[in-house]
Scaffold this motif. Structure first.
Motif, PDB file in Angstrom:
ATOM      1  N   ARG A  72      46.927  41.461  35.019  1.00  0.00           N
ATOM      2  CA  ARG A  72      46.234  42.727  35.253  1.00  0.00           C
ATOM      3  C   ARG A  72      45.149  42.932  34.189  1.00  0.00           C
ATOM      4  O   ARG A  72      45.432  42.984  32.995  1.00  0.00           O
ATOM      5  N   GLY A  73      43.900  43.012  34.652  1.00  0.00           N
ATOM      6  CA  GLY A  73      42.795  43.354  33.757  1.00  0.00           C
ATOM      7  C   GLY A  73      42.498  44.830  33.940  1.00  0.00           C
ATOM      8  O   GLY A  73      43.170  45.698  33.379  1.00  0.00           O
ATOM      9  N   GLY A  74      41.491  45.134  34.769  1.00  0.00           N
ATOM     10  CA  GLY A  74      41.164  46.530  35.068  1.00  0.00           C
ATOM     11  C   GLY A  74      41.880  47.063  36.283  1.00  0.00           C
ATOM     12  O   GLY A  74      41.679  48.221  36.672  1.00  0.00           O
ATOM     13  N   THR A  81      46.508  42.086  43.771  1.00  0.00           N
ATOM     14  CA  THR A  81      47.085  40.913  43.094  1.00  0.00           C
ATOM     15  C   THR A  81      47.495  41.199  41.652  1.00  0.00           C
ATOM     16  O   THR A  81      48.214  40.408  41.060  1.00  0.00           O
ATOM     17  N   SER A  82      47.065  42.329  41.088  1.00  0.00           N
ATOM     18  CA  SER A  82      47.419  42.586  39.694  1.00  0.00           C
ATOM     19  C   SER A  82      48.727  43.359  39.522  1.00  0.00           C
ATOM     20  O   SER A  82      49.045  43.829  38.433  1.00  0.00           O
ATOM     21  N   VAL A  83      49.514  43.439  40.621  1.00  0.00           N
ATOM     22  CA  VAL A  83      50.877  43.947  40.478  1.00  0.00           C
ATOM     23  C   VAL A  83      51.746  43.099  41.411  1.00  0.00           C
ATOM     24  O   VAL A  83      51.231  42.454  42.329  1.00  0.00           O
ATOM     25  N   LEU A 417      31.921  32.326  50.234  1.00  0.00           N
ATOM     26  CA  LEU A 417      32.250  33.754  50.279  1.00  0.00           C
ATOM     27  C   LEU A 417      32.536  34.190  48.854  1.00  0.00           C
ATOM     28  O   LEU A 417      33.004  33.394  48.034  1.00  0.00           O
ATOM     29  N   TYR A 418      32.286  35.450  48.580  1.00  0.00           N
ATOM     30  CA  TYR A 418      32.580  35.980  47.241  1.00  0.00           C
ATOM     31  C   TYR A 418      34.058  36.361  47.192  1.00  0.00           C
ATOM     32  O   TYR A 418      34.479  37.271  47.900  1.00  0.00           O
ATOM     33  N   VAL A 419      34.827  35.688  46.326  1.00  0.00           N
ATOM     34  CA  VAL A 419      36.276  35.942  46.325  1.00  0.00           C
ATOM     35  C   VAL A 419      36.600  37.368  45.884  1.00  0.00           C
ATOM     36  O   VAL A 419      37.627  37.916  46.266  1.00  0.00           O
TER      37      VAL A 419
HETATM   38  P1  FAD Z   1      42.525  43.177  38.349  1.00  0.00           P
HETATM   39  O1  FAD Z   1      43.095  43.726  39.606  1.00  0.00           O
HETATM   40  O2  FAD Z   1      43.124  43.594  37.078  1.00  0.00           O
HETATM   41  O3  FAD Z   1      42.528  41.617  38.409  1.00  0.00           O
HETATM   42  C1  FAD Z   1      42.234  40.920  39.586  1.00  0.00           C
HETATM   43  C2  FAD Z   1      42.652  39.488  39.417  1.00  0.00           C
HETATM   44  O4  FAD Z   1      41.822  38.891  38.453  1.00  0.00           O
HETATM   45  C3  FAD Z   1      44.061  39.339  38.894  1.00  0.00           C
HETATM   46  O5  FAD Z   1      44.958  39.282  39.976  1.00  0.00           O
HETATM   47  C4  FAD Z   1      43.985  38.064  38.127  1.00  0.00           C
HETATM   48  O6  FAD Z   1      44.123  36.992  39.028  1.00  0.00           O
HETATM   49  C5  FAD Z   1      42.577  38.055  37.612  1.00  0.00           C
HETATM   50  N1  FAD Z   1      42.415  38.516  36.226  1.00  0.00           N
HETATM   51  C6  FAD Z   1      41.978  39.714  35.777  1.00  0.00           C
HETATM   52  N2  FAD Z   1      41.811  39.668  34.443  1.00  0.00           N
HETATM   53  C7  FAD Z   1      42.153  38.429  34.050  1.00  0.00           C
HETATM   54  C8  FAD Z   1      42.160  37.754  32.804  1.00  0.00           C
HETATM   55  N3  FAD Z   1      41.764  38.327  31.681  1.00  0.00           N
HETATM   56  N4  FAD Z   1      42.585  36.457  32.794  1.00  0.00           N
HETATM   57  C9  FAD Z   1      42.962  35.833  33.924  1.00  0.00           C
HETATM   58  N5  FAD Z   1      42.961  36.418  35.131  1.00  0.00           N
HETATM   59  C10 FAD Z   1      42.550  37.699  35.188  1.00  0.00           C
HETATM   60  N6  FAD Z   1      32.594  43.206  41.894  1.00  0.00           N
HETATM   61  C11 FAD Z   1      31.337  42.849  41.545  1.00  0.00           C
HETATM   62  O7  FAD Z   1      31.049  41.666  41.390  1.00  0.00           O
HETATM   63  N7  FAD Z   1      30.365  43.793  41.371  1.00  0.00           N
HETATM   64  C12 FAD Z   1      30.607  45.120  41.495  1.00  0.00           C
HETATM   65  O8  FAD Z   1      29.704  45.928  41.348  1.00  0.00           O
HETATM   66  C13 FAD Z   1      31.933  45.525  41.819  1.00  0.00           C
HETATM   67  N8  FAD Z   1      32.235  46.844  41.905  1.00  0.00           N
HETATM   68  C14 FAD Z   1      33.520  47.216  42.151  1.00  0.00           C
HETATM   69  C15 FAD Z   1      33.837  48.564  42.177  1.00  0.00           C
HETATM   70  C16 FAD Z   1      35.113  48.985  42.461  1.00  0.00           C
HETATM   71  C17 FAD Z   1      35.440  50.448  42.456  1.00  0.00           C
HETATM   72  C18 FAD Z   1      36.116  48.026  42.743  1.00  0.00           C
HETATM   73  C19 FAD Z   1      37.501  48.470  43.126  1.00  0.00           C
HETATM   74  C20 FAD Z   1      35.825  46.671  42.732  1.00  0.00           C
HETATM   75  C21 FAD Z   1      34.526  46.252  42.418  1.00  0.00           C
HETATM   76  N9  FAD Z   1      34.184  44.895  42.368  1.00  0.00           N
HETATM   77  C22 FAD Z   1      32.904  44.520  42.022  1.00  0.00           C
HETATM   78  C23 FAD Z   1      35.182  43.855  42.671  1.00  0.00           C
HETATM   79  C24 FAD Z   1      35.808  43.378  41.372  1.00  0.00           C
HETATM   80  O9  FAD Z   1      35.013  42.340  40.830  1.00  0.00           O
HETATM   81  C25 FAD Z   1      37.212  42.835  41.613  1.00  0.00           C
HETATM   82  O10 FAD Z   1      38.025  43.832  42.163  1.00  0.00           O
HETATM   83  C26 FAD Z   1      37.844  42.313  40.320  1.00  0.00           C
HETATM   84  O11 FAD Z   1      39.031  41.624  40.639  1.00  0.00           O
HETATM   85  C27 FAD Z   1      38.161  43.428  39.364  1.00  0.00           C
HETATM   86  O12 FAD Z   1      38.645  42.946  38.145  1.00  0.00           O
HETATM   87  P2  FAD Z   1      39.817  43.725  37.397  1.00  0.00           P
HETATM   88  O13 FAD Z   1      40.084  43.020  36.132  1.00  0.00           O
HETATM   89  O14 FAD Z   1      39.520  45.175  37.372  1.00  0.00           O
HETATM   90  O15 FAD Z   1      40.978  43.514  38.447  1.00  0.00           O
END
Ligand code: FAD
Length: 467
Positions: A72-74, A81-83, A417-419
């Motif tokens: 879980r990052g943000g 996937t982060s829970v 595709l953008y994952v």
């Molecule tokens: P998390 O849910 O915490 O992590 C997602 C996955 O990433 C995890 O399951 C894990 O596999 C992996 N992960 C996270 N951190 C780590 C780490 N430090 N090391 C290893 N694995 C890790 N994408 C864009 O490109 N541009 C945007 O402008 C954009 N805007 C968004 C706005 C919103 C409101 C939302 C909900 C999503 C947006 N996204 C955008 C998509 C975003 O890039 C993905 O949802 C991404 O997974 C968010 O990262 P997170 O760390 O918050 O997520």
């Protein structure tokens, strides 16, 4: 005398500096929440890591106990996937430090930082990392998938600015990934998502940006959508890198700068961000409205850090969401027809369609320089996002997203595709299609080196190649 076995939480607690939370803790329900309220995971333990050693302890514990891992990052992955139910959440939220060196123009960013943490620290020196649009998004997930936003034309994807990273792999080792050390791992984490381990620190090269930028919102009615997009495509094509135009289908915000009669009305917009001169930004806005007068327009200079927070509230935690995406090479008549046919069928005022412009610096990176899922020729990254204030609306919006995707996929660029823009993968938009056969095969080989037992599989998963 009976002996009570130590609980898993107690064992892990004794090995970590950070807290370990389980269902007996008052903090549990808050700690297991993710951004998407439609996800309701109940992990066995949540390891709130404070440093790399905590991450190593948590990975080692999970492997030893056979627990499924969610990193879980943000917590913004709409897929959830982060829970994980009954497994372990490796929560990096406490690892959000950012150190900027303005002389070398580099930033060290801990693995759980949010975009807002990075923007605040870098903008103090007039610097920035190209990233996403919402400041409460995590750097971790966003970067590992690619990372696109307002600065993609100026500076490329977030991964294009990654210099090195520290990664805790499935064997518990902390490794450096860079062009000089473990270059295969460095290639793979630039687009390959969370498949290869837990990134505890990112090192980014920084661009000079701001502190002030120019922003404009130009808004047209639903009926004007096709005309506006046909006109906008010509203006967008060939713009210099210091202006980015995002095309969107959305409801007008209930903001003071929106005339009352148009507040919350559905329509189409261009969001224009300029990092260069005010005059050039104004010229681009004038060109976009020339011959297709909008319902209203609003333009203002603003600090870059404010731009990065502008959409935070509209994307607050606690919404129910589902998204799919694809790339389109241009706003062709067929693409415009598909969008204008489907967009008005949405039932939630929060649902939207976004076209991120990807060219300029994005296109100056070689196709195989990173593992990114998507070709590098000029294009739009298209996001179709169902967002609902209440759970009951989500099934309908999910169908809306799926049916629009069905009509767009045959028109899309057939090169990935953008994952990070897909809540789920299926036969027609699979993880293999996201990367294409060559990158996918290379990623599977690298996965076999660093995670041969697929310990990190809660992600857009790439199973290890069989050797
Ligand atoms: P998390 O849910 O915490 O992590 C997602 C996955 O990433 C995890 O399951 C894990 O596999 C992996 N992960 C996270 N951190 C780590 C780490 N430090 N090391 C290893 N694995 C890790 N994408 C864009 O490109 N541009 C945007 O402008 C954009 N805007 C968004 C706005 C919103 C409101 C939302 C909900 C999503 C947006 N996204 C955008 C998509 C975003 O890039 C993905 O949802 C991404 O997974 C968010 O990262 P997170 O760390 O918050 O997520």
């Amino acid at each position: 005398m009976t002996q009570t076995a130590e609980s898993p939480s107690a064992t892990l607690r004794s090995r970590m500096r950070g807290d370990v939370v389980d269902a007996t803790d008052l903090a549990y329900d808050e700690a297991r929440k993710v951004w998407n309220a439609g996800i309701d995971g109940r992990p066995l333990v949540i390891a709130r890591c404070l440093d790399e050693a905590d991450v190593q302890a948590a990975v080692g514990f999970a492997v030893e106990q056979g627990l499924e891992i969610a990193v879980r990052g943000g917590a913004h992955a709409m897929s959830g996937t982060s829970v994980v139910d009954d497994g372990i959440v490796i929560d990096l939220g406490g690892m959000n430090q950012v150190h900027v060196d303005p002389d070398t123009r580099r930033a060290l960013v801990a693995g759980g930082a949010l975009l807002g943490d990075v923007d605040a620290a870098t903008q103090a020196h007039g610097l920035a990392v190209p990233a996403g649009l919402v400041s409460h998004t995590g750097v971790g997930g966003l970067t590992l998938g690619g990372g696109m936003g307002w600065l993609s034309r100026l500076g490329g994807l977030t991964i294009d600015n990654l210099v090195s990273a520290r990664v805790v792999t499935a064997d518990g080792q902390a490794r450096v990934a860079s062009p000089a050390e473990n270059p295969d791992l460095f290639w793979a984490i630039r687009g390959g998502g969370g498949n290869f381990g837990v990134v505890t620190e990112f090192e980014f090269a920084l661009l000079e940006v701001g502190p002030m930028i120019h922003f404009a919102l130009l808004f047209w009615s639903v009926d004007q959508g096709a005309a506006m997009m046909r006109h906008a495509r010509d203006v967008i094509d060939g713009l210099p890198d210091d202006v980015n135009v995002m095309v969107a289908g959305l409801n007008a915000p209930p903001a003071p700068f929106v005339p009352e009669e148009h507040q919350l009305a559905p329509g189409y917009a261009t969001l224009v961000v300029g990092t260069g001169s005010a005059e050039h930004h104004a010229e681009v806005c004038a060109a976009l409205t020339d011959g297709v007068p909008p319902l209203f327009e609003f333009a203002t200079p603003m600090p870059y850090v404010e731009l990065q927070k502008m959409l935070d509230e509209a994307n607050a935690w606690g919404l129910y969401a589902y998204d799919k995406g694809c790339y389109v090479k241009e706003l062709s008549d067929d693409v415009i027809d598909a969008v204008t046919e489907h967009f008005p069928r949405k039932t939630s005022p929060l649902s939207l369609v976004l076209f991120y412009r990807l060219d300029g610096a994005y296109s100056r990176v070689a196709e195989d320089a990173t593992a990114f899922g998507g070709g590098r020729s000029p294009r739009f990254g298209m996001f179709m996002i169902g967002v609902c204030p209440v759970a009951e609306m989500l099934p309908g919006e999910r169908e809306w997203v799926r049916s629009m995707t069905d009509s767009l996929l045959p028109l899309s660029a057939d090169d990935g595709l953008y994952v990070n823009g897909n809540s789920e993968f299926d036969a027609r938009s699979s993880v293999e299609l996201a990367y294409g056969p060559e990158k996918y095969a290379r990623l599977a080989q690298i996965k076999a080196t660093y995670d041969p037992h697929n310990v990190f599989h809660r992600n857009a998963n790439i199973p290890p190649a069989v050797r």
